[in-house]
Write a protein that holds these residues in place. Structure first.
Motif, short mmCIF file in Angstrom:
data_model
loop_
_atom_site.label_atom_id
_atom_site.label_comp_id
_atom_site.label_asym_id
_atom_site.label_seq_id
_atom_site.Cartn_x
_atom_site.Cartn_y
_atom_site.Cartn_z
N VAL A 180 22.47 -18.89 -2.25
CA VAL A 180 22.18 -17.62 -2.93
C VAL A 180 21.00 -16.98 -2.24
O VAL A 180 20.08 -17.67 -1.78
N LEU A 181 21.02 -15.65 -2.15
CA LEU A 181 19.89 -14.89 -1.62
C LEU A 181 19.22 -14.12 -2.75
O LEU A 181 19.89 -13.41 -3.50
N LEU A 182 17.90 -14.28 -2.88
CA LEU A 182 17.10 -13.45 -3.78
C LEU A 182 16.40 -12.39 -2.95
O LEU A 182 15.74 -12.71 -1.96
N LEU A 183 16.55 -11.12 -3.34
CA LEU A 183 15.93 -10.01 -2.63
C LEU A 183 14.94 -9.33 -3.56
O LEU A 183 15.32 -8.90 -4.66
N ARG A 184 13.69 -9.23 -3.16
CA ARG A 184 12.66 -8.68 -4.04
C ARG A 184 11.62 -7.91 -3.23
O ARG A 184 11.61 -7.94 -2.00
N GLY A 185 10.76 -7.18 -3.95
CA GLY A 185 9.63 -6.52 -3.34
C GLY A 185 8.35 -7.19 -3.79
O GLY A 185 8.32 -7.85 -4.83
N SER A 186 7.30 -7.04 -3.02
CA SER A 186 6.03 -7.64 -3.40
C SER A 186 5.33 -6.77 -4.44
O SER A 186 5.52 -5.55 -4.51
N GLY A 187 4.52 -7.42 -5.29
CA GLY A 187 3.72 -6.68 -6.26
C GLY A 187 4.55 -5.99 -7.32
O GLY A 187 5.58 -6.50 -7.77
N GLU A 188 4.15 -4.79 -7.69
CA GLU A 188 4.78 -4.06 -8.80
C GLU A 188 5.77 -3.01 -8.32
O GLU A 188 5.92 -1.95 -8.93
N ASN A 189 6.43 -3.28 -7.21
CA ASN A 189 7.47 -2.38 -6.69
C ASN A 189 8.61 -3.22 -6.12
O ASN A 189 8.38 -4.32 -5.62
N PHE A 190 9.83 -2.69 -6.23
CA PHE A 190 10.93 -3.24 -5.44
C PHE A 190 10.80 -2.59 -4.07
O PHE A 190 10.27 -3.16 -3.15
N THR A 191 11.24 -1.36 -3.94
CA THR A 191 10.92 -0.55 -2.76
C THR A 191 11.15 0.91 -3.08
O THR A 191 12.09 1.27 -3.80
N ALA A 192 10.28 1.75 -2.54
CA ALA A 192 10.44 3.20 -2.69
C ALA A 192 11.50 3.74 -1.75
O ALA A 192 11.69 4.96 -1.67
N GLY A 193 12.18 2.86 -1.02
CA GLY A 193 13.21 3.30 -0.09
C GLY A 193 12.63 3.52 1.29
O GLY A 193 11.75 2.77 1.73
N SER A 194 13.12 4.52 1.99
CA SER A 194 12.60 4.79 3.33
C SER A 194 11.25 5.48 3.27
O SER A 194 10.93 6.18 2.29
N GLN A 245 0.82 -1.21 0.00
CA GLN A 245 0.00 0.00 0.00
C GLN A 245 0.85 1.26 0.00
O GLN A 245 0.36 2.34 -0.32
N LEU A 246 2.15 1.15 0.33
CA LEU A 246 3.06 2.30 0.32
C LEU A 246 4.31 1.97 -0.50
O LEU A 246 5.43 2.34 -0.13
N LYS A 247 4.11 1.27 -1.60
CA LYS A 247 5.19 0.98 -2.56
C LYS A 247 6.38 0.31 -1.89
O LYS A 247 7.52 0.51 -2.26
N ASN A 248 6.09 -0.52 -0.88
CA ASN A 248 7.11 -1.26 -0.14
C ASN A 248 8.13 -0.34 0.53
O ASN A 248 9.28 -0.74 0.75
N ALA A 249 7.72 0.89 0.85
CA ALA A 249 8.62 1.80 1.59
C ALA A 249 8.94 1.20 2.95
O ALA A 249 8.08 0.64 3.62
N LEU A 250 10.19 1.34 3.35
CA LEU A 250 10.66 0.71 4.59
C LEU A 250 10.64 1.68 5.77
O LEU A 250 11.20 2.78 5.69
#
Length: 267
Positions: free
Chosen positions: A60-74, A32-37
């Motif tokens: 190996v580590l895979l790092l991803r965001g849910s839905g249609e965003n990686f992350t908007a950052g903080s 709901q907030l573009k995966n902002a942390l």
């Protein structure tokens, strides 16, 4: 597949951890907030990243965001209610989390679907390999928020795109779409959104099948070749400009263009 979920202050804000077939998978989930942390999510991300090393089967580590965003950052709105000193602490803490990801001895593959912005871009650049969908977007609009780019943040960009392109990227606040990011070296691969997770898992398994000693050695050797920046800025240098940062955050929350009144320093 084992699934462990770290619950945070709200059910919809969480870091999801999975393990399967030699792969550890971390998913940032706050759609709901573009995966902002939030600050708490940054803390949990670092702890969970280190947890991947507890299982020797994880290669190996895979790092991803849910839905249609990686992350908007903080979460910028969080900064609107804290002091400048607390904001400084948050940026230092954020960099330490990103460095934790970057310094893991196992390969880290970033799976970028949609925007990776600000500290989210830096988190993506901390990955060893980045796979983007055709919807990937990458940017670091710190100039609109009065945030000063610390040396570790700047170095990750410079190592990939060069000094002039880094300054152009940050000075203009531009955003690279997938193809531009690929040409600049920020993405290693671009695939269709529908194929992204399948491709990432296939790539992860391919890397996991290599000699563990070789993977660890090449990651260490590459780091030694390029690593010249100190851990963090020291002394009186600030991560944020007090007046510009306050105006930038207010403008973000109020959804308007910031009005900066400070003058550039004279030589």
């Amino acid at each position: 597949m084992q699934v462990r979920t770290t619950r945070l202050e709200a059910e919809e804000a969480k870091i999801i951890y999975q393990e399967t077939a030699g792969l550890a998978i971390i998913t940032i989930h706050r759609p709901q907030l573009k995966n902002a942390l939030t600050a708490n999510m940054w803390d949990q991300l670092a702890k969970i990243a280190l947890r991947t090393l507890e299982n020797p089967k994880n290669k190996v580590l895979l790092l991803r965001g849910s839905g249609e965003n990686f992350t908007a950052g903080s979460d910028i709105k969080e900064f609107n209610s804290i002091s400048l000193e607390k904001a400084e602490e948050a940026f230092v803490h954020m960099e330490r989390t990103i460095s934790t990801i970057e310094n893991l001895p196992i390969p880290v593959i970033g799976v970028i679907n949609g925007p990776a912005m600000g500290a989210g871009l830096e988190l993506a650049l901390a990955c060893d390999i980045r796979i983007g969908s055709d919807k990937a977007k990458m940017g670091i609009p710190v100039g609109k928020l009065g945030i000063t780019l610390n040396n570790k943040f700047a170095k990750r960009l410079v190592d990939l795109v060069g000094p002039s392109a880094t300054k152009d990227f940050v000075f203009t606040g531009r955003m690279y779409k997938a193809e531009e990011a690929f040409k600049a070296g920020m993405l290693n691969y671009i695939v269709a959104e529908k194929d992204l997770n399948r491709f990432a898992i296939r790539m992860g398994k391919l890397v996991a099948g290599m000699s563990p000693d070789s993977l660890v050695a090449v990651k260490r050797s590459v780091k030694e070749c390029v690593d010249s920046a100190p851990v963090l800025w020291e002394g009186s240098t600030s991560f944020v400009s007090e007046t510009d940062f306050s105006e930038g955050v207010r403008a973000f929350v109020e959804k308007r263009q910031p009005v900066f009144t400070r003058q550039l320093p004279k030589q």
